[in-house]
Design an enzyme around this catalytic site. Structure first.
Site, PDB file in Angstrom:
ATOM      1  N   ASN A  13       0.878  -1.169   0.000  1.00  0.00           N
ATOM      2  CA  ASN A  13       0.000   0.000   0.000  1.00  0.00           C
ATOM      3  C   ASN A  13       0.911   1.213   0.000  1.00  0.00           C
ATOM      4  O   ASN A  13       1.420   1.625   1.047  1.00  0.00           O
ATOM      5  CB  ASN A  13      -0.914  -0.015   1.221  1.00  0.00           C
ATOM      6  CG  ASN A  13      -1.907   1.143   1.223  1.00  0.00           C
ATOM      7  OD1 ASN A  13      -1.812   2.066   0.413  1.00  0.00           O
ATOM      8  ND2 ASN A  13      -2.860   1.107   2.130  1.00  0.00           N
ATOM      9  N   ARG A  72      -2.445  -2.113  -3.726  1.00  0.00           N
ATOM     10  CA  ARG A  72      -3.637  -1.288  -3.581  1.00  0.00           C
ATOM     11  C   ARG A  72      -3.526  -0.102  -4.534  1.00  0.00           C
ATOM     12  O   ARG A  72      -2.523   0.617  -4.544  1.00  0.00           O
ATOM     13  CB  ARG A  72      -3.764  -0.762  -2.149  1.00  0.00           C
ATOM     14  CG  ARG A  72      -5.010   0.105  -1.973  1.00  0.00           C
ATOM     15  CD  ARG A  72      -4.927   0.991  -0.758  1.00  0.00           C
ATOM     16  NE  ARG A  72      -6.123   1.820  -0.641  1.00  0.00           N
ATOM     17  CZ  ARG A  72      -6.141   3.004  -0.035  1.00  0.00           C
ATOM     18  NH1 ARG A  72      -5.041   3.505   0.491  1.00  0.00           N
ATOM     19  NH2 ARG A  72      -7.260   3.683   0.032  1.00  0.00           N
ATOM     20  N   HIS A 161     -13.006   2.646  -0.654  1.00  0.00           N
ATOM     21  CA  HIS A 161     -12.982   1.665   0.454  1.00  0.00           C
ATOM     22  C   HIS A 161     -13.531   0.310   0.010  1.00  0.00           C
ATOM     23  O   HIS A 161     -14.032  -0.462   0.816  1.00  0.00           O
ATOM     24  CB  HIS A 161     -13.794   2.167   1.662  1.00  0.00           C
ATOM     25  CG  HIS A 161     -13.232   3.362   2.331  1.00  0.00           C
ATOM     26  ND1 HIS A 161     -14.035   4.330   2.908  1.00  0.00           N
ATOM     27  CD2 HIS A 161     -11.950   3.766   2.543  1.00  0.00           C
ATOM     28  CE1 HIS A 161     -13.283   5.287   3.431  1.00  0.00           C
ATOM     29  NE2 HIS A 161     -12.013   4.966   3.217  1.00  0.00           N
ATOM     30  N   ARG A 222     -12.801  15.957   6.124  1.00  0.00           N
ATOM     31  CA  ARG A 222     -13.594  16.203   4.926  1.00  0.00           C
ATOM     32  C   ARG A 222     -15.035  16.524   5.295  1.00  0.00           C
ATOM     33  O   ARG A 222     -15.598  15.940   6.213  1.00  0.00           O
ATOM     34  CB  ARG A 222     -13.563  14.987   3.997  1.00  0.00           C
ATOM     35  CG  ARG A 222     -12.195  14.616   3.490  1.00  0.00           C
ATOM     36  CD  ARG A 222     -12.252  13.358   2.648  1.00  0.00           C
ATOM     37  NE  ARG A 222     -10.924  12.835   2.369  1.00  0.00           N
ATOM     38  CZ  ARG A 222     -10.624  11.542   2.320  1.00  0.00           C
ATOM     39  NH1 ARG A 222     -11.568  10.630   2.517  1.00  0.00           N
ATOM     40  NH2 ARG A 222      -9.390  11.144   2.074  1.00  0.00           N
ATOM     41  N   GLU A 365      -8.187  -5.055   5.152  1.00  0.00           N
ATOM     42  CA  GLU A 365      -8.043  -4.763   3.732  1.00  0.00           C
ATOM     43  C   GLU A 365      -6.846  -5.474   3.117  1.00  0.00           C
ATOM     44  O   GLU A 365      -6.886  -5.883   1.949  1.00  0.00           O
ATOM     45  CB  GLU A 365      -7.942  -3.252   3.530  1.00  0.00           C
ATOM     46  CG  GLU A 365      -9.215  -2.511   3.921  1.00  0.00           C
ATOM     47  CD  GLU A 365      -9.092  -1.012   3.808  1.00  0.00           C
ATOM     48  OE1 GLU A 365      -9.292  -0.508   2.696  1.00  0.00           O
ATOM     49  OE2 GLU A 365      -8.804  -0.346   4.828  1.00  0.00           O
TER      50      GLU A 365
END
Length: 378
Positions: A13, A72, A161, A222, A365
């Protein structure tokens, strides 16, 4: 029914200044190795550091046994809807998609190029955050703007996601003793970035993030959903540039903008200390989640489970309780004792008389990327 393939994957990642990695044997529950290289200036050097670390005696890893390297990649656009074996042409397409994810795809690609050079004889597979949402119906991914403009510039809902929503929805089914194809689930991935996904029979049919990860739930920094006219309003009345508004909405909003804190633990401490602003921010945060639960319940028609995951979802019982408050008439009722505290293991937190089960399931993940990567080359 999914098929479990056996293999050993190096999962990478790659961010702009760090590279997270794991080595996963898909036949074992725990990873063989976990690590992080920080302050990355050169991804090739970072990959060499990882190799050196895994080559050390006692690392638990034999590099010659690697089956695949799984990467990823945040944005796959409409081009990539499944795990993809990487070649030069795929790299070029990932580079083009950087216009949709300028902060993420370039470092993802830099890591891919460095890893392919370091492991030239092992297949490399790209796992896209957006791929799980490739099953969205047209009505779910289409924005109501001029079709020609949207088509020319790739403006549509992509969702993110995806690896987390895929893993958690499948784990929810397993823990409930059902096939994922027989289950409708709302997955709430609540971390510094946050998203909700409606999963019907194992497929994403709606999700809260859109063209970018900005849309949807309130997040750490955010804003989530906001009137699009806020952008033009701030440009006209505050003289803000497009880049300044972009920074405001992505980096200076959300819980940080409302409370001064992006970490939910600090927000909870502020609430306990009597902060009105923090209490209102928490109400805004949970209210937004409840709204998405109601919306997705309506889209699914029938709901079997709601599952919380990621840093906030797994660790914040206040958020979990607040997000489901008042939904008893919909058949969603949590048990406050079961809900209390952090959850490091999958935990059922709904009451016995709740028609819809509520779970907390830690996401994984990296394992999802490993599983999909091994399957892609098997």
């Amino acid at each position: 029914m999914s098929v479990n393939y056996a293999g050993i994957a190096l999962v990478l990642n790659c961010g702009s200044s760090s590279v997270k990695y794991q080595v996963v044997d898909t036949t074992q529950e725990e990873p063989l190795a976990v690590g992080l290289v920080e302050r990355v200036d050169n991804h090739a050097e970072a990959i060499q550091q990882i190799i050196a670390s895994l080559d050390e005696p006692g690392s638990g890893v034999t590099l010659a046994d690697l089956t695949v390297v799984g990467h990823r990649v945040v944005q796959g656009g409409a081009e990539f809807s499944a795990p993809t074996i990487i070649d030069d042409e795929v790299e070029k397409k990932i580079a083009v998609l950087a216009t949709l994810a300028p902060l993420h795809n370039p470092p993802n690609l830099a890591g891919i190029s460095a890893a392919r050079a370091a492991f030239p004889n092992i297949p490399h597979v790209a796992i896209f955050d957006t791929a799980f949402h490739a099953t969205l119906p047209e009505a779910a991914y289409t924005y109501a703007i001029d079709r020609r403009v949207a088509a020319e510039h790739g403006v549509r809902r992509y969702g993110f996601h995806g690896t987390s929503h895929s893993y958690v929805s499948r784990e929810t089914a397993r823990l409930m003793g059902k096939q994922v194809e027989d289950l409708n689930t709302i997955v709430l991935h609540l971390g510094n970035g946050a998203s909700a996904t409606a999963v019907k029979a194992g497929k994403s049919v709606d999700t809260s993030m859109g063209l970018t990860p900005l849309e949807g739930l309130v997040m750490g920094t955010r804003s989530g959903d906001i009137d699009p006219a806020v952008v033009t309003h701030l440009a006209r009345t505050a003289g803000m540039t497009v880049d300044e508004v972009d920074t405001l909405l992505n980096r200076q909003s959300g819980m940080l903008g409302l409370t001064g804190y992006s970490d939910m633990r600090d927000v909870n401490d502020a609430i306990d200390a009597g902060s009105h602003e923090a209490k209102v921010a928490m109400d805004v945060y949970c209210r937004r989640i409840r709204g998405y639960i109601g919306q997705y319940y309506a889209q699914l028609g029938h709901l079997d489970a709601v599952t919380f995951t990621a840093g906030v979802g797994e660790n914040d019982d206040v958020v979990r309780a607040g997000s489901l408050e008042g939904l008893e008439e919909l058949g969603i009722k949590i048990d406050l004792e079961r809900n209390a505290g952090r959850k490091k293991q999958p935990t059922l937190i709904s009451a016995d008389d709740s028609r819809i089960q509520v779970w907390v399931i830690p996401t994984n993940e990296e394992r999802e990327i490993a599983t999909q990567s091994v399957a892609a080359v098997s």
